[in-house]
Design a protein around this motif. Sequence first.
Motif, mmCIF file in Angstrom:
data_model
loop_
_atom_site.group_PDB
_atom_site.id
_atom_site.type_symbol
_atom_site.label_atom_id
_atom_site.label_comp_id
_atom_site.label_asym_id
_atom_site.label_seq_id
_atom_site.Cartn_x
_atom_site.Cartn_y
_atom_site.Cartn_z
ATOM 1 N N GLY A 197 4.654 6.245 -2.174
ATOM 2 C CA GLY A 197 4.203 4.931 -1.728
ATOM 3 C C GLY A 197 5.267 4.227 -0.904
ATOM 4 N N SER A 253 -0.961 3.812 2.419
ATOM 5 C CA SER A 253 -1.319 3.109 1.193
ATOM 6 C C SER A 253 -2.837 3.047 1.019
ATOM 7 C CB SER A 253 -0.725 1.703 1.213
ATOM 8 O OG SER A 253 -1.115 0.993 0.071
ATOM 9 N N ARG A 254 -3.535 2.767 2.108
ATOM 10 C CA ARG A 254 -5.010 2.755 2.044
ATOM 11 C C ARG A 254 -5.542 4.149 1.733
ATOM 12 N NH1 ARG A 254 -4.283 -0.628 6.507
ATOM 13 N NH2 ARG A 254 -4.727 1.094 7.935
ATOM 14 N N ARG A 302 -3.966 6.538 0.064
ATOM 15 C CA ARG A 302 -3.672 6.825 -1.346
ATOM 16 C C ARG A 302 -4.671 6.120 -2.262
ATOM 17 N NH1 ARG A 302 1.939 7.686 -3.215
ATOM 18 N NH2 ARG A 302 1.455 6.005 -4.649
ATOM 19 N N ALA A 303 -5.006 4.875 -1.924
ATOM 20 C CA ALA A 303 -5.974 4.123 -2.739
ATOM 21 C C ALA A 303 -7.351 4.787 -2.688
ATOM 22 C CB ALA A 303 -6.058 2.671 -2.260
ATOM 23 N N ALA A 304 -7.743 5.260 -1.511
ATOM 24 C CA ALA A 304 -9.039 5.921 -1.384
ATOM 25 C C ALA A 304 -9.066 7.226 -2.172
ATOM 26 C CB ALA A 304 -9.341 6.196 0.092
ATOM 27 N N ASN A 328 -7.300 7.849 -4.869
ATOM 28 C CA ASN A 328 -7.343 7.475 -6.284
ATOM 29 C C ASN A 328 -8.727 7.039 -6.694
ATOM 30 O OD1 ASN A 328 -4.673 8.088 -6.685
ATOM 31 N ND2 ASN A 328 -3.950 6.016 -6.289
ATOM 32 N N GLN A 329 -9.455 6.337 -5.843
ATOM 33 C CA GLN A 329 -10.827 5.939 -6.147
ATOM 34 C C GLN A 329 -11.725 7.164 -6.247
ATOM 35 O OE1 GLN A 329 -12.151 2.998 -6.926
ATOM 36 N NE2 GLN A 329 -10.144 2.038 -6.787
ATOM 37 N N ARG A 348 -11.364 8.991 -9.609
ATOM 38 C CA ARG A 348 -11.924 8.316 -10.788
ATOM 39 C C ARG A 348 -13.414 8.535 -10.940
ATOM 40 N NH1 ARG A 348 -8.826 2.549 -10.211
ATOM 41 N NH2 ARG A 348 -6.752 3.392 -10.462
#
Length: 132
Positions: free
Chosen positions: A91, A120-121, A123-125, A127-128, A131
Amino acid sequence: MAYLNFATLQGNPIATPADVTATPRTQTGFSALEWQVVAIAQHDRLSSLRKPGRLATALAMVFGGQRPNPELADSRLEALRRLAVHAWHRGYTVPRAVIRAFHEVGFTAEQYETLLASISRGRAALNQGNRA
């Protein structure tokens, strides 16, 4: 037919060509090739940033192994790849030496911010997606 020069009677023009030209903006984006390097760096391991040790080099010579991700020939793209690999794995916690090398090859602070925000975006995508 006579010629009269009226320019001297009018004084200085309101705007000179130097006033009209736009000031150069700092670059914030990347070329298509640079974005490809960032995308490839997503799949690189942190170990790809280290140089192989003497034992690894000897084993590669004996068994014909090859290093999975050799350094890029272009030092500018290699600095971008190194920063991107760190950003994909850690990150915003990128070592200062890597940031310094990124700036030394000509990238701007704005490009650094653009890159980290984009990763960062991403990585967030990812991670979503994990899940669901």
